[in-house]
Write a protein that holds these residues in place. Sequence first.
Motif, PDB file in Angstrom:
ATOM      1  N   ALA A 140       0.719  -1.208  -0.094  1.00 20.69           N
ATOM      2  CA  ALA A 140       0.023   0.002  -0.034  1.00 20.69           C
ATOM      3  C   ALA A 140       0.732   1.144   0.111  1.00 20.69           C
ATOM      4  O   ALA A 140       0.375   2.155  -0.725  1.00 20.69           O
ATOM      5  CB  ALA A 140      -0.816  -0.049   1.067  1.00 20.69           C
ATOM      6  N   ALA A 141       1.993   1.165   0.879  1.00 20.80           N
ATOM      7  CA  ALA A 141       2.650   2.466   0.736  1.00 20.80           C
ATOM      8  C   ALA A 141       3.572   2.522  -0.475  1.00 20.80           C
ATOM      9  O   ALA A 141       3.593   3.532  -0.950  1.00 20.80           O
ATOM     10  CB  ALA A 141       3.830   2.462   1.831  1.00 20.80           C
ATOM     11  N   ASP A 192       2.424   1.618  -3.426  1.00 24.56           N
ATOM     12  CA  ASP A 192       1.592   2.129  -4.149  1.00 24.56           C
ATOM     13  C   ASP A 192       1.306   3.440  -4.176  1.00 24.56           C
ATOM     14  O   ASP A 192       1.007   4.218  -5.195  1.00 24.56           O
ATOM     15  CB  ASP A 192       0.168   1.338  -4.303  1.00 24.56           C
ATOM     16  CG  ASP A 192       0.186  -0.283  -4.743  1.00 24.56           C
ATOM     17  OD1 ASP A 192       1.386  -0.492  -5.257  1.00 24.56           O
ATOM     18  OD2 ASP A 192      -0.776  -1.207  -4.349  1.00 24.56           O
ATOM     19  N   THR A 193       1.001   4.132  -3.054  1.00 20.79           N
ATOM     20  CA  THR A 193       0.813   5.399  -2.811  1.00 20.79           C
ATOM     21  C   THR A 193       2.131   6.304  -3.366  1.00 20.79           C
ATOM     22  O   THR A 193       1.749   7.247  -4.162  1.00 20.79           O
ATOM     23  CB  THR A 193       0.937   5.518  -1.330  1.00 20.79           C
ATOM     24  OG1 THR A 193      -0.274   4.943  -0.640  1.00 20.79           O
ATOM     25  CG2 THR A 193       0.646   7.162  -1.132  1.00 20.79           C
ATOM     26  N   GLU A 249       1.872   6.086  -7.225  1.00 13.58           N
ATOM     27  CA  GLU A 249       1.019   6.953  -7.930  1.00 13.58           C
ATOM     28  C   GLU A 249       1.304   8.415  -7.801  1.00 13.58           C
ATOM     29  O   GLU A 249       1.120   8.972  -8.776  1.00 13.58           O
ATOM     30  CB  GLU A 249      -0.602   6.817  -7.159  1.00 13.58           C
ATOM     31  CG  GLU A 249      -1.573   7.506  -7.431  1.00 13.58           C
ATOM     32  CD  GLU A 249      -2.878   7.202  -6.629  1.00 13.58           C
ATOM     33  OE1 GLU A 249      -4.034   7.743  -7.389  1.00 13.58           O
ATOM     34  OE2 GLU A 249      -2.848   6.376  -5.606  1.00 13.58           O
ATOM     35  N   ARG A 250       2.061   8.818  -6.612  1.00 10.37           N
ATOM     36  CA  ARG A 250       2.526  10.302  -6.512  1.00 10.37           C
ATOM     37  C   ARG A 250       3.520  10.547  -7.778  1.00 10.37           C
ATOM     38  O   ARG A 250       3.289  11.481  -8.439  1.00 10.37           O
ATOM     39  CB  ARG A 250       3.118  10.369  -5.182  1.00 10.37           C
ATOM     40  CG  ARG A 250       2.325  10.676  -4.175  1.00 10.37           C
ATOM     41  CD  ARG A 250       3.209  10.839  -2.876  1.00 10.37           C
ATOM     42  NE  ARG A 250       2.338  10.706  -1.499  1.00 10.37           N
ATOM     43  CZ  ARG A 250       2.836  10.639  -0.463  1.00 10.37           C
ATOM     44  NH1 ARG A 250       4.320  10.409  -0.318  1.00 10.37           N
ATOM     45  NH2 ARG A 250       2.070  10.645   0.567  1.00 10.37           N
ATOM     46  N   ALA A 282       4.698   7.184   4.690  1.00  6.60           N
ATOM     47  CA  ALA A 282       3.761   6.280   3.832  1.00  6.60           C
ATOM     48  C   ALA A 282       3.236   5.207   4.763  1.00  6.60           C
ATOM     49  O   ALA A 282       2.172   4.591   4.833  1.00  6.60           O
ATOM     50  CB  ALA A 282       4.088   6.256   2.509  1.00  6.60           C
ATOM     51  N   CYS A 306      -0.409   4.045   5.973  1.00  8.87           N
ATOM     52  CA  CYS A 306      -0.932   2.795   5.760  1.00  8.87           C
ATOM     53  C   CYS A 306      -0.998   1.673   6.682  1.00  8.87           C
ATOM     54  O   CYS A 306      -2.196   0.906   6.765  1.00  8.87           O
ATOM     55  CB  CYS A 306      -0.150   2.166   4.608  1.00  8.87           C
ATOM     56  SG  CYS A 306      -0.007   3.209   3.012  1.00  8.87           S
TER      57      CYS A 306
END
Length: 328
Positions: free
Chosen positions: A10-11, A13-14, A17-18, A126, A130
């Motif tokens: 999840a981190a 992916d964050t 995406e940024r 992050a 998460c």
Amino acid sequence: MGYSNSVYKAASDTLHERRLNAEKAAERRKEEVYKKFPRVKELEKQISVGGIKTARAVLAGGDVKDAVSKLRDQNLAMQAEVRKILTDNGYPENYFEPDYFCKKCNDKGYCDINGKTVRCSCMKSALIACACAELNRNAPLSLSTFESFNLEYYDKTVDPKLKVSPYDHMSRVLRYCQNYADNFNSHSESILMKGATGLGKTHLSLAIANEAIKRGYGVIYASAPQLVSKLEKIYFSNKEDDSTFDMLVECDLLIIDDLGTEFHSQFSVSQLYNIFNSRMLSNKPVIINTNLTIRDLQENYTDRFVSRICGNARQLDFLGRDIRIRRK
């Protein structure tokens, strides 16, 4: 501290995406300029081709130094022309460069320091965010705000013993919580909210949580029974997983709701004390909500635990009658 694979994903992916959003925005800015100034597009294409020509010159052999020097000078001249077109028309000269969220690692999550690849602070943030989100998956964090806290449910009649009306007293409590949220940081003071059922303790603690989360702080909310149950499952499952306990200690704000409603055992009391004590030693805040009085707490927990809470937390008393009944 250890995190689960799902938290790492999840981190990552964050951050991905940024990075992707920053690069897409840079491409959109390029296209915008290309439409207005076709010469810029032509120059950018020639600069790109120049890199290929340089590589070919090196592979071809011969007088490589002169060829590479000439191509480099041509590229520098074209880059200078692009910058001039941009600045002459009101654009910054780095207009085509992605505006990454993290300037240290360009949203990659890792950066080089003294020749070593280390985890960037943005990746650490992050991971915490998460991990908190995972622990809060079933928490009603979005259900309470300061705006929805209605003081009209509190009696305006002055209590002769307290010399104040529940309405006036809770107005002060509300203002304190709003000010606490407005000025919250990871070293704010802890709060012990005490009072009978249905007087708004959970509502105001969640309102604080919402404001802290909006400002980027890692918040974990859990009822005491949920918290103890989770810790018991981890402890008695014989799995080496210390990430949950670490997160409870290291998050920016921990909210423990309904203290006193959990199943009491030596394990539960010791775990709750260890969490609270560890956070106090790190100067990290805890908000504890309970229906119990100080005397009730002393009867249910160790003197050391109650002394630690009372000595390190601002006590807020909630007055009035159950507002959930009054709503009906």
